[in-house]
Scaffold this active site. Sequence first.
Site, short mmCIF file in Angstrom:
data_model
loop_
_atom_site.label_atom_id
_atom_site.label_comp_id
_atom_site.label_asym_id
_atom_site.label_seq_id
_atom_site.Cartn_x
_atom_site.Cartn_y
_atom_site.Cartn_z
N ASN A 71 20.39 -13.51 43.01
CA ASN A 71 19.43 -14.59 43.12
C ASN A 71 18.18 -14.31 42.29
O ASN A 71 17.54 -15.23 41.78
CB ASN A 71 19.03 -14.79 44.59
CG ASN A 71 20.21 -15.25 45.44
OD1 ASN A 71 21.21 -15.72 44.93
ND2 ASN A 71 20.09 -15.09 46.75
N ASN A 171 23.77 -17.05 37.97
CA ASN A 171 24.25 -16.52 39.25
C ASN A 171 24.30 -17.61 40.30
O ASN A 171 23.31 -18.35 40.46
CB ASN A 171 23.31 -15.41 39.73
CG ASN A 171 23.67 -14.91 41.12
OD1 ASN A 171 24.67 -14.23 41.30
ND2 ASN A 171 22.86 -15.26 42.12
N GLU A 172 25.43 -17.72 40.98
CA GLU A 172 25.58 -18.64 42.14
C GLU A 172 24.88 -19.98 41.91
O GLU A 172 24.10 -20.44 42.76
CB GLU A 172 25.05 -17.97 43.42
CG GLU A 172 25.91 -16.81 43.87
CD GLU A 172 25.56 -16.24 45.24
OE1 GLU A 172 24.53 -16.64 45.82
OE2 GLU A 172 26.32 -15.39 45.73
N TYR A 243 31.07 -12.35 51.23
CA TYR A 243 30.55 -11.31 52.13
C TYR A 243 31.25 -11.44 53.48
O TYR A 243 31.59 -12.54 53.91
CB TYR A 243 29.03 -11.46 52.27
CG TYR A 243 28.30 -11.09 50.99
CD1 TYR A 243 28.09 -9.76 50.66
CD2 TYR A 243 27.87 -12.07 50.09
CE1 TYR A 243 27.44 -9.40 49.47
CE2 TYR A 243 27.22 -11.73 48.90
CZ TYR A 243 27.00 -10.39 48.60
OH TYR A 243 26.38 -10.03 47.43
N GLU A 291 30.55 -10.12 43.38
CA GLU A 291 29.77 -9.73 44.57
C GLU A 291 30.73 -9.76 45.76
O GLU A 291 31.31 -10.80 46.06
CB GLU A 291 28.61 -10.68 44.84
CG GLU A 291 27.45 -10.48 43.91
CD GLU A 291 26.22 -11.31 44.30
OE1 GLU A 291 25.97 -11.52 45.51
OE2 GLU A 291 25.53 -11.76 43.38
N GLN A 351 25.85 -4.16 47.27
CA GLN A 351 25.34 -3.67 46.00
C GLN A 351 25.57 -2.17 45.93
O GLN A 351 26.40 -1.66 46.65
CB GLN A 351 23.90 -4.07 45.86
CG GLN A 351 23.75 -5.62 45.89
CD GLN A 351 22.38 -6.12 45.47
OE1 GLN A 351 21.57 -5.42 44.93
NE2 GLN A 351 22.11 -7.41 45.74
O1 AHR Z 1 23.66 -9.54 47.06
C1 AHR Z 1 22.70 -10.28 47.74
C2 AHR Z 1 22.65 -11.72 47.27
O2 AHR Z 1 23.81 -12.38 47.69
C3 AHR Z 1 22.63 -11.97 45.79
O3 AHR Z 1 21.35 -11.92 45.26
C4 AHR Z 1 23.17 -13.35 45.66
O4 AHR Z 1 23.82 -13.58 44.43
C5 AHR Z 1 24.09 -13.49 46.85
O5 AHR Z 1 23.85 -14.65 47.56
#
Ligand code: AHR
Length: 502
Positions: A71, A171-172, A243, A291, A351
């Site tokens: 982000n 990104n996203e 996630y 990610e 990360q």
């Molecule tokens: O990794 C944390 C965040 O998760 C990243 O900044 C974003 O790309 C995602 O939503």
Amino acid sequence: MDARVTAHARYSIGEIDKRLYGSFLEHLGRAVYTGIYEPEHPTALPNGMRRDVIDLVRELDTPVCRYPGGNFVSAYNWEDGIGPKGNRPTRLDLAWRTSESNQVGVHEFAEWADAAGTDMMLAVNLGSRGLDEARNFVEYVNHPGGSQWSDLRRKNGRADPWDVKLWCLGNEMDGPWQVGHKSAHEYGHLANETAKALRAFDDKLELVVCGSSHSEMATYPQWEATVLEETYDQVDYISLHMYFENYEKNTAEYLALPEKLDRYIGTVGGVIDFVKSKKRSKRDVKISFDEWNVWYHERKSDAKRMKEWDWPHAPVLLEDIYNFEDVLQVGCILNTFIRRSDRVRIACIAQLVNVIAPIMTEPGGAAWRQTIYHPFHLASRHGRGTALQLDVDCKSYTSGVADDVSYLDIAGTHDADAGTLTFFAINRHGQEHMDIALAVERFGSVKSVEHTLIKHDDLEARNTKENPDNVKPHQTNDATLEGNTVRLSVPPYSYSMIRITL
Ligand code: AHR
């Protein structure tokens, strides 16, 4: 419970791209400041990078690292992070409501990546900025000299270009939370024009276009179809993120989530094929799963804290402390990537340091391995070569995300150069031991077998600064050989690596 697995030399999925074991570092919380960079730390190198962290990253053997976001990148000015450090501005980072001192920028990251033995995967800002910023950044990083941006890089102390091949086009961008969020058409058009400009500079670049932020997005999977229809001829990868959460504390449901990951990859693979056919294209776009990780331990409280704080610099943020249960989950996720390595070429654990990360640091103090460091380390070190198409026969269970979740989650790889077969196996049963018979056919004769086990009786067991080895792999001598069949018994809720020398 019994499980029978057969690996046959003729049944393979394909070559694993080593970048399946990539990672990610964002200017977020303490990932950069007091994570990789801490000039006052006792192990700091002259450039301010922590040697103890570099050592752990080298050990992890992650071939590529995505940077600088996330982000964060969607409102980032890369030019703020170059030139004399004293002249660099402090900016407000709108993604995480923090202050960014810009003491680390592309030069510092490049030096760190080189020391850590990882290649750079850089992201351009297609949120608050666009094509012009992207082409200038690529020229700064990759052009030898004789132009405005490349000469500025030389003036800033780096004569040779870094020659970064892998670039993320934002990104996203499907996420309403993103600075400069766009519709699929708007983003697809911008990404395509940006890709064309970057290819005009160097058509060997590998470009990653944004897919969905997760498979629950309202725009998924139409987003992928629209974006790929705009960009198919210009990009190499479509990026996906996911996630994993266990708010309900239901281990069986939690460990079934990789079935959803598998479906997500399968669906996006189908969308890629659909667009490819529609375009009558010969080009193969692959998936960059750039990610992924477990992220829920601190997520809700972090969101609350963030709203209340006053733009701190490098605060504690997203510092999930992982447990033994997460070892099993990370093992299942990596197995899914191996089994899907025909589609997924790049994957980045999100990360790397402090922020939802396998490595933790204390400012001025120790660096240690979180529990999830271990399954990543074993797969990254040994899960290379050819991914095998295994035949698995084991009891299964029904979950909210899928019926028929096998109690045994297993993936296998054949490294012909090393003369090894490696299997990663998770027993998803919470009460029963699993007796595994693993037959390996037509690989030649088996010389020896090793079994590495990660097991803890407490699913909540964590590694801390005081007890960094609470959860870690152990070598066992319990695998036996009968001809070309390996037999072993693995405990309930356990992670195993079975390594065969041929
Ligand atoms: O990794 C944390 C965040 O998760 C990243 O900044 C974003 O790309 C995602 O939503």
